[in-house]
Scaffold this motif. Structure first.
Motif, PDB file in Angstrom:
ATOM      1  N   ARG A 166       0.984  -1.165   0.083  1.00 37.31           N
ATOM      2  CA  ARG A 166       0.104   0.253  -0.012  1.00 37.31           C
ATOM      3  C   ARG A 166       0.809   1.200   0.308  1.00 37.31           C
ATOM      4  O   ARG A 166       0.716   2.050  -0.017  1.00 37.31           O
ATOM      5  N   GLU A 167       1.935   1.152   1.008  1.00 39.92           N
ATOM      6  CA  GLU A 167       2.648   2.484   1.009  1.00 39.92           C
ATOM      7  C   GLU A 167       3.600   2.832  -0.447  1.00 39.92           C
ATOM      8  O   GLU A 167       3.833   3.620  -1.027  1.00 39.92           O
ATOM      9  N   ALA A 168       4.560   1.690  -0.710  1.00 34.01           N
ATOM     10  CA  ALA A 168       4.591   2.031  -2.120  1.00 34.01           C
ATOM     11  C   ALA A 168       3.879   2.536  -2.573  1.00 34.01           C
ATOM     12  O   ALA A 168       4.493   2.868  -4.182  1.00 34.01           O
ATOM     13  N   THR A 169       2.921   1.808  -3.246  1.00 34.32           N
ATOM     14  CA  THR A 169       1.209   2.534  -3.804  1.00 34.32           C
ATOM     15  C   THR A 169       1.398   3.721  -3.862  1.00 34.32           C
ATOM     16  O   THR A 169       1.186   4.724  -4.992  1.00 34.32           O
ATOM     17  N   GLU A 170       0.957   4.384  -2.942  1.00 39.46           N
ATOM     18  CA  GLU A 170       0.727   5.443  -2.533  1.00 39.46           C
ATOM     19  C   GLU A 170       2.005   6.550  -2.460  1.00 39.46           C
ATOM     20  O   GLU A 170       1.359   7.626  -2.877  1.00 39.46           O
ATOM     21  N   GLU A 171       3.301   6.194  -2.331  1.00 37.02           N
ATOM     22  CA  GLU A 171       3.936   6.721  -2.558  1.00 37.02           C
ATOM     23  C   GLU A 171       4.273   7.121  -3.864  1.00 37.02           C
ATOM     24  O   GLU A 171       5.744   8.138  -3.909  1.00 37.02           O
ATOM     25  N   THR A 172       4.491   6.139  -4.911  1.00 32.72           N
ATOM     26  CA  THR A 172       5.533   6.101  -6.660  1.00 32.72           C
ATOM     27  C   THR A 172       4.393   6.141  -7.613  1.00 32.72           C
ATOM     28  O   THR A 172       4.751   6.174  -8.428  1.00 32.72           O
ATOM     29  N   GLY A 173       3.048   5.384  -7.406  1.00 31.69           N
ATOM     30  CA  GLY A 173       2.124   5.092  -8.261  1.00 31.69           C
ATOM     31  C   GLY A 173       2.832   3.449  -8.985  1.00 31.69           C
ATOM     32  O   GLY A 173       2.305   3.008  -9.797  1.00 31.69           O
ATOM     33  N   TRP A 174       3.157   3.403  -8.229  1.00 30.74           N
ATOM     34  CA  TRP A 174       3.750   1.435  -8.869  1.00 30.74           C
ATOM     35  C   TRP A 174       3.188   0.610  -7.378  1.00 30.74           C
ATOM     36  O   TRP A 174       3.952   0.146  -6.655  1.00 30.74           O
ATOM     37  N   ARG A 175       2.699  -0.189  -8.816  1.00 37.32           N
ATOM     38  CA  ARG A 175       2.223  -1.261  -7.374  1.00 37.32           C
ATOM     39  C   ARG A 175       2.825  -2.370  -7.652  1.00 37.32           C
ATOM     40  O   ARG A 175       3.137  -3.119  -8.366  1.00 37.32           O
ATOM     41  N   PRO A 176       3.139  -3.431  -5.985  1.00 34.82           N
ATOM     42  CA  PRO A 176       4.463  -4.678  -6.983  1.00 34.82           C
ATOM     43  C   PRO A 176       3.524  -5.753  -6.796  1.00 34.82           C
ATOM     44  O   PRO A 176       1.946  -5.532  -6.789  1.00 34.82           O
ATOM     45  N   ALA A 177       3.907  -6.132  -8.573  1.00 31.70           N
ATOM     46  CA  ALA A 177       3.282  -7.272  -9.960  1.00 31.70           C
ATOM     47  C   ALA A 177       3.352  -8.478  -8.195  1.00 31.70           C
ATOM     48  O   ALA A 177       4.465  -9.083  -8.548  1.00 31.70           O
ATOM     49  N   GLY A 178       2.301  -8.866  -7.791  1.00 25.32           N
ATOM     50  CA  GLY A 178       2.343 -10.464  -6.887  1.00 25.32           C
ATOM     51  C   GLY A 178       2.759 -10.617  -5.470  1.00 25.32           C
ATOM     52  O   GLY A 178       2.773  -8.420  -5.121  1.00 25.32           O
ATOM     53  N   ALA A 179       3.003 -11.864  -4.804  1.00 36.51           N
ATOM     54  CA  ALA A 179       3.537 -11.298  -3.807  1.00 36.51           C
ATOM     55  C   ALA A 179       4.613 -11.039  -3.219  1.00 36.51           C
ATOM     56  O   ALA A 179       5.469 -10.948  -4.339  1.00 36.51           O
ATOM     57  N   LEU A 180       4.470 -10.162  -2.225  1.00 30.63           N
ATOM     58  CA  LEU A 180       6.097  -9.235  -1.208  1.00 30.63           C
ATOM     59  C   LEU A 180       6.789 -10.534  -0.669  1.00 30.63           C
ATOM     60  O   LEU A 180       6.571 -11.303   0.323  1.00 30.63           O
ATOM     61  N   GLU A 181       7.633 -10.531  -0.485  1.00 30.71           N
ATOM     62  CA  GLU A 181       8.815 -11.578   0.619  1.00 30.71           C
ATOM     63  C   GLU A 181       9.310 -10.981   1.210  1.00 30.71           C
ATOM     64  O   GLU A 181       9.846  -9.657   1.267  1.00 30.71           O
ATOM     65  N   PRO A 182       8.929 -11.787   2.716  1.00 29.18           N
ATOM     66  CA  PRO A 182       9.790 -10.931   3.261  1.00 29.18           C
ATOM     67  C   PRO A 182      11.121 -10.884   3.567  1.00 29.18           C
ATOM     68  O   PRO A 182      12.078 -12.044   2.833  1.00 29.18           O
ATOM     69  N   LEU A 183      12.353  -9.596   3.594  1.00 28.54           N
ATOM     70  CA  LEU A 183      14.152  -9.939   3.532  1.00 28.54           C
ATOM     71  C   LEU A 183      14.340  -9.570   4.393  1.00 28.54           C
ATOM     72  O   LEU A 183      15.533  -9.723   5.141  1.00 28.54           O
TER      73      LEU A 183
END
Length: 175
Positions: A87-104
């Motif tokens: 959500r934060e990435a999408t709000e701040e950049t206009g780019w939504r992650p494609a697919g699941a995010l994995e813990p780093l």
């Protein structure tokens, strides 16, 4: 050796921060007054596409610095950390992650003073959904080549602790 926390007292509280003082007993019986800052946990998304990572160039008024940062922010009550990072990435950049995010990585950025627990996630691929919802978040949004990351760190252009840890964890993972 575990410290014992006695009575706590609120010094200040708003939506973002809760400043408290606590009676603390250190091992050996020494008592002192210790400040604690309670704040929301954070979630951050490192998004990688074709050998580039999505970063924000922004000013931080408290240290009066400019630098590259990973998109991310506060985890809202009841929200899962990976959802908050996306959500934060999408709000701040206009780019939504494609697919699941994995813990780093997970860490406490200032464990001796602040309660915040930061969660960093990694995603490969992104979908452009439009302009950033939070245009005040950054001066520029850039896909930075992974080969440039070490140089940006060495040049002092990455000074945010969460971003520094995230990028170093990413470089370690990709080597």
């Amino acid at each position: 050796m575990r410290w014992t926390v006695g009575q706590t007292r609120t010094l200040y509280q708003d939506r973002w921060v809760h400043l408290q003082t606590a009676d603390v007993e250190a091992p050996g019986g020494h008592h002192f007054d210790h400040r604690m800052i309670r704040s929301a946990n954070g979630a951050y998304a490192l998004i990688v596409v074709d050998g580039h990572v999505l970063l924000l160039w922004r000013h931080r008024f408290i240290p009066d610095t400019w630098g590259w940062e990973v998109p991310g922010g506060r985890i809202e009550p009841g929200e899962q950390p990976d959802f908050a990072a996306a959500r934060e990435a999408t709000e701040e950049t206009g780019w939504r992650p494609a697919g699941a995010l994995e813990p780093l990585a997970e860490f406490f950025p200032m464990a001796g003073l602040v309660s915040a627990h930061h969660h960093v996630f990694l995603g490969f691929g992104a979908v452009r959904v439009g302009p950033p919802a939070d245009e005040f978040e950054s001066d520029r949004i850039v896909w930075v080549p992974l080969d440039d990351i070490r140089g940006l760190i060495t040049a002092g252009e990455v000074s945010d602790g969460t971003t520094l840890l995230a990028l170093l964890a990413l470089l370690d993972r990709l080597r």
